[in-house]
Enzyme design. Structure first.
Site, short mmCIF file in Angstrom:
data_model
loop_
_atom_site.label_atom_id
_atom_site.label_comp_id
_atom_site.label_asym_id
_atom_site.label_seq_id
_atom_site.Cartn_x
_atom_site.Cartn_y
_atom_site.Cartn_z
N GLU A 87 34.39 61.31 67.27
CA GLU A 87 33.35 62.79 67.14
C GLU A 87 33.60 63.29 66.14
O GLU A 87 34.46 63.57 65.30
CB GLU A 87 34.92 64.37 68.29
CG GLU A 87 34.19 65.44 68.34
CD GLU A 87 34.01 66.42 67.11
OE1 GLU A 87 33.36 65.90 66.28
OE2 GLU A 87 34.78 66.86 67.19
N GLU A 132 30.56 67.26 56.84
CA GLU A 132 32.14 66.67 56.57
C GLU A 132 32.09 65.51 56.37
O GLU A 132 33.09 64.83 55.51
CB GLU A 132 32.81 66.57 58.01
CG GLU A 132 33.34 67.91 58.40
CD GLU A 132 34.10 68.16 59.56
OE1 GLU A 132 35.02 66.94 59.57
OE2 GLU A 132 33.62 68.31 60.75
C1 LIG Z 1 36.62 66.49 64.28
S1 LIG Z 1 37.94 65.27 64.54
C2 LIG Z 1 38.13 64.59 66.32
C3 LIG Z 1 39.73 64.17 66.76
C4 LIG Z 1 39.85 63.44 68.02
N1 LIG Z 1 38.82 62.64 67.73
C5 LIG Z 1 38.82 64.92 68.33
O1 LIG Z 1 37.98 64.48 69.36
O2 LIG Z 1 39.44 65.75 69.71
C6 LIG Z 1 38.30 64.01 63.15
C7 LIG Z 1 39.35 63.24 63.46
O3 LIG Z 1 38.81 62.20 62.25
C8 LIG Z 1 39.40 62.27 61.39
N2 LIG Z 1 39.26 61.40 60.31
C9 LIG Z 1 37.98 62.01 59.55
N3 LIG Z 1 37.22 61.01 58.18
C10 LIG Z 1 38.39 60.06 59.02
C11 LIG Z 1 38.30 58.40 58.38
N4 LIG Z 1 37.37 58.54 57.63
N5 LIG Z 1 39.13 57.18 58.98
C12 LIG Z 1 39.71 57.48 60.01
N6 LIG Z 1 40.20 59.34 60.16
C13 LIG Z 1 39.25 59.76 60.02
C14 LIG Z 1 40.55 63.70 60.49
O4 LIG Z 1 41.60 63.50 60.35
C15 LIG Z 1 40.37 64.19 62.58
O5 LIG Z 1 41.10 63.68 62.87
#
Ligand SMILES: C[S@@+](CC[C@H](N)C(=O)[O-])C[C@H]1O[C@@H](n2cnc3c(N)ncnc32)[C@H](O)[C@@H]1O
Length: 570
Positions: free
Chosen positions: A315, A324
Site C-alpha cells: 500500500e 511520500e
Molecule cells: C501506507 S503504510 C502501509 C502499511 C500496511 N501495509 C497497511 O496496508 O496497513 C506504508 C508502510 O511502508 C513502510 N515503508 C515506507 N517506505 C518503505 C521502504 N522503502 N522500505 C520498507 N518499508 C517502507 C512505512 O514505514 C509504512 O509502515
C-alpha cells in the site's frame, strides 16, 4: 497511506555523513544543467568542473581472494579544481580484498602511482545519466566529518555510466557483506537509492510516524481501503495459493496476514520502521499464519531476501497517489524481488484531474491572509507581508472531501503502470491538461484524486478516492488558483500539471490553466486567460470537516464475519 506533516523536524540530532556529503556536493556545484555546456579539447562535453572522462569497462578474471572490475578512462582530475586533468590516460579499478574495498585510479602505463579511495567513506552521485561525481573523506578530514576529495566523471554514454555505477554499488555491497554478521542472509548496504535521494531528517520523521500504532490504526480503520485490499486478495486466492509473496512496507503486517490467509506459501513482510517489531508480535499472535510469514526489518531498497517473489503486495499510495514517494520503493522492490511474470497488488494507479468551481473555498483561502492587511497591529503596519502571506496560503494544496458537483468538466486521467514504470519516471510527472467546460462558471483550480487497480486473475478490483465515492483517509486534493478563470459552456481549457519530486519525499506541483479563444464556447464572449501557480505537496492545507473525515465511510463496516462488502467496481 499518507503522512501529512508540515513544517521542519526539530532536534533530530547530528546529520549523518550522507547528508554532509550531499551538502558538500551542493556547495561544490550548482546542480544546474545549463552550467555543463562547454566542451573539452577532446571534443566531449565537459562536466561542471571541466573534466572529461571516457570509460571502457573491462572485467578482470577473478584471482584467488581478489575480485577486480577495471575501467579504462580517457581523463580525470580532482575537484574542486580548474586545473588540467591529473591523469592523462587514467584507469579506474575496483579493488576488493577481504575487509578492503577501494577505488584505485592510476595512469594506464604507470600502475604504481595510485590514488585510492576507501569505499567505506566514498559516495558516488549521479549528476545526470552520463555524469557522476565521486566524493571521499580524506583521513585527516574524517574527524571533522567533512568530505574534501572529489572527482568528476563524464561518461561517453548512459551505458558506461551505469556500468561504472553498478560496479561501484557492487563493490560497496560486497564490502557490506564481508562486514555483515547478520543471520538469514539479511544484510544492509552502506547506502541505498533511498538514502541517496531522501533527506535524512525527512526519512527519520517519516519512519517515526509509521512506527506508531496510532497511525497504522488510522489506515486500518479506513475501511474503504482495508476492505478493498481484503477483497482483492480473498477474491483472487488463486494468485496467492502456494506462492511466495513480498509485502512492501508491511506496517502492522495486515496485508501479509491477508496473503497468508489466502494460502501463500511464504510471505516476507518488509518494514523499515520500528513497526516491524509490532508486526512480528501481531503475526506471532496469529500462530496458524505465523509460520508462513517472516518479518524483515529494513528498507525495500536495502534488504536481501532468500528467494524471488511470485507476487508483491503493498500500500504505497500517498496523497495524489505519489506523495511520500513510496511508489518508487514499490518499483525498486519489483526490480529486486519479483519474478518477471510476477503479479503486483495493486497493479496500476491512475491520477484523475478536473477543473472545479468553489467560491467558498477561494474566499476562505484569501481570507486566511487578511490578518496581514492590518495597518496598526500594535501600531505596526503588517500590510507589506499581505502579498507573500496570500501567496503562501495559495501555495498549499487543499486536502478535503468535496462535492463532485463542484467539478465543471469531465475528468482526464494519467495512468502509472506499476509493472512497467521505471523508478526515474516518477521523479518528474508531466501531464498535459485539456478539458471542455460543461457549464459557464469561474474556475478556481484543479481537483485531483486517484484510484488503483488490483488486476487479479479471478477478479479485477478498484480502490478509488474519487469525490462522490465513500471517503478515504486520502480525501481529494485541490490546487487553488489565486487568479480564477471565467469560462463559457463548451469552452476549452488547456494547461499542464507538472510535478517534480524532492528529497523530502514529496513533490513540487506546477499548475497552469488557460482558456482558449477557439472552441464552441469561445464565440460567446470568453477572453483568453492564463493562471498558474506552484504548490508544495509536502505542505497541504488540511481542510477536513471532521477530525476523522473518512468516518463518512463508516457505512463500510469493518469486516468481522467473512462477508465481503461490495466496493466500487469500475
Ligand atoms: C501506507 S503504510 C502501509 C502499511 C500496511 N501495509 C497497511 O496496508 O496497513 C506504508 C508502510 O511502508 C513502510 N515503508 C515506507 N517506505 C518503505 C521502504 N522503502 N522500505 C520498507 N518499508 C517502507 C512505512 O514505514 C509504512 O509502515
Amino acid at each position: 497511506g499518507d503522512v501529512i506533516v508540515s513544517g521542519q523536524s526539530q532536534g533530530l540530532g547530528q546529520q549523518c555523513s550522507t547528508n554532509i556529503i550531499a551538502d558538500e556536493v551542493k556547495q561544490m556545484f550548482s546542480l544546474d544543467k545549463a552550467a555543463a555546456s562547454t566542451a573539452c579539447s577532446c571534443g566531449k562535453p565537459l562536466g561542471m568542473a571541466g573534466v572529461c572522462l571516457k570509460t571502457e569497462p573491462v572485467e578482470i578474471p577473478q584471482r584467488q581472494n581478489e575480485k577486480e572490475h577495471e575501467f579504462l578512462l580517457a581523463s580525470l582530475s580532482q575537484l574542486p579544481s580548474t586545473s588540467s586533468p591529473s591523469f592523462a590516460s587514467p584507469v579506474a579499478r575496483f579493488f576488493l580484498l577481504s575487509g578492503i574495498a577501494e577505488l584505485h585510479i592510476h595512469e594506464e602505463l604507470e600502475p604504481k602511482r595510485v590514488d585510492s579511495f576507501d569505499l567505506r567513506t566514498t559516495q558516488l552521485f549521479k549528476l545526470s545519466p552520463v555524469q557522476a561525481v565521486c566524493i571521499s573523506a580524506s583521513p585527516e578530514a574524517k574527524e571533522k566529518t567533512t568530505y574534501s576529495t572529489g572527482i568528476l566523471v563524464q561518461f561517453r554514454n548512459e551505458k558506461e555510466c551505469s556500468s561504472f555505477y553498478r560496479a561501484f554499488e557492487l563493490a560497496k555491497k560486497k564490502l557490506s557483506a564481508q562486514d555483515s554478521d547478520l543471520p538469514n542472509k539479511i544484510l544492509s548496504l552502506s547506502k541505498s537509492t533511498f538514502d541517496e535521494k531522501t533527506d535524512p531528517s525527512s526519512a527519520k520523521m517519516y519512519f517515526h510516524y509509521y512506527g506508531q500504532l496510532l497511525h497504522q490504526q488510522n489506515m486500518l480503520e479506513d475501511y474503504v481501503r482495508t476492505e478493498a485490499y481484503y477483497a482483492a486478495v480473498t477474491e483472487n486466492q488463486a494468485d496467492f495459493v502456494g506462492r511466495v509473496v513480498v509485502d512492501v512496507g508491511a506496517g502492522s503486517g495486515i496485508l501479509s496476514l491477508f496473503a497468508a490467509q489466502a494460502g501463500a506459501k511464504h510471505v516476507y513482510a518488509v518494514e523499515a520502521s520500528e513497526m516491524a517489531e509490532y508486526a512480528s508480535k501481531l503475526i506471532a499472535g496469529n500462530p496458524l499464519l505465523a509460520q508462513r510469514i517472516t518479518v524483515v526489518k529494513g528498507k525495500a531498497e536495502e534488504i536481501e531476501l532468500p528467494e524471488k517473489a511470485d507476487i508483491l503486495i503493498s500500500e504505497p499510495m500517498g496523497t495524489l497517489l505519489v506523495n511520500e514517494r513510496m511508489l518508487e520503493s514499490y518499483v525498486i522492490a519489483r526490480d529486486r524481488f519479483l519474478v518477471p511474470t510476477g503479479k503486483m497488488f495493486p497493479t496500476l494507479g491512475r491520477m484523475h484531474m478536473a477543473p472545479f468551481c468553489d467560491q467558498n473555498l477561494y474566499v476562505e483561502i484569501a481570507n486566511n491572509a487578511l490578518f496581514w492587511q492590518q495597518e496598526a497591529f500594535y501600531k505596526v503596519d503588517l500590510t507589506p507581508l499581505h502579498e507573500p502571506a496570500s501567496q503562501e496560503y495559495f501555495s498549499q494544496p487543499v486536502v478535503d472531501a468535496f462535492d463532485e458537483r463542484l467539478l465543471v468538466a469531465q475528468s482526464i486521467s494519467h495512468v502509472i503502470d506499476f509493472k512497467s514504470v521505471k523508478e526515474e519516471d516518477l521523479y518528474e510527472i508531466d501531464i498535459p491538461l485539456r478539458f471542455i467546460c460543461t457549464n459557464g462558471s469561474q474556475i478556481h483550480g484543479l481537483a485531483c484524486w486517484f484510484d488503483v487497480l488490483f488486476n487479479g486473475s479471478t477478479t479485477k478490483r478498484w480502490l478509488t478516492t474519487a469525490p462522490g465515492e465513500p471517503t478515504t483517509h486520502w480525501y481529494q486534493v485541490r490546487c487553488v488558483l489565486s487568479q480564477p478563470l471565467d469560462v463559457m459552456p463548451g469552452q476549452e481549457i488547456t494547461g499542464r500539471l507538472h510535478m517534480i519530486a524532492h528529497s523530502a519525499q514529496s513533490y513540487i506541483i506546477h499548475v497552469t490553466m488557460s482558456t482558449e479563444l477557439s472552441g464552441p464556447g469561445a464565440d460567446q464572449g470568453g477572453n483568453p486567460q492564463t493562471s498558474s501557480a506552484k504548490y508544495n505537496l509536502k505542505d497541504p492545507y488540511l481542510r477536513m470537516l471532521q477530525p476523522k473525515g473518512f468516518s463518512l465511510a463508516q457505512d463500510h463496516k469493518p469486516h468481522h464475519d467473512g462477508q465481503i462488502q461490495s466496493l466500487t467496481e469500475h
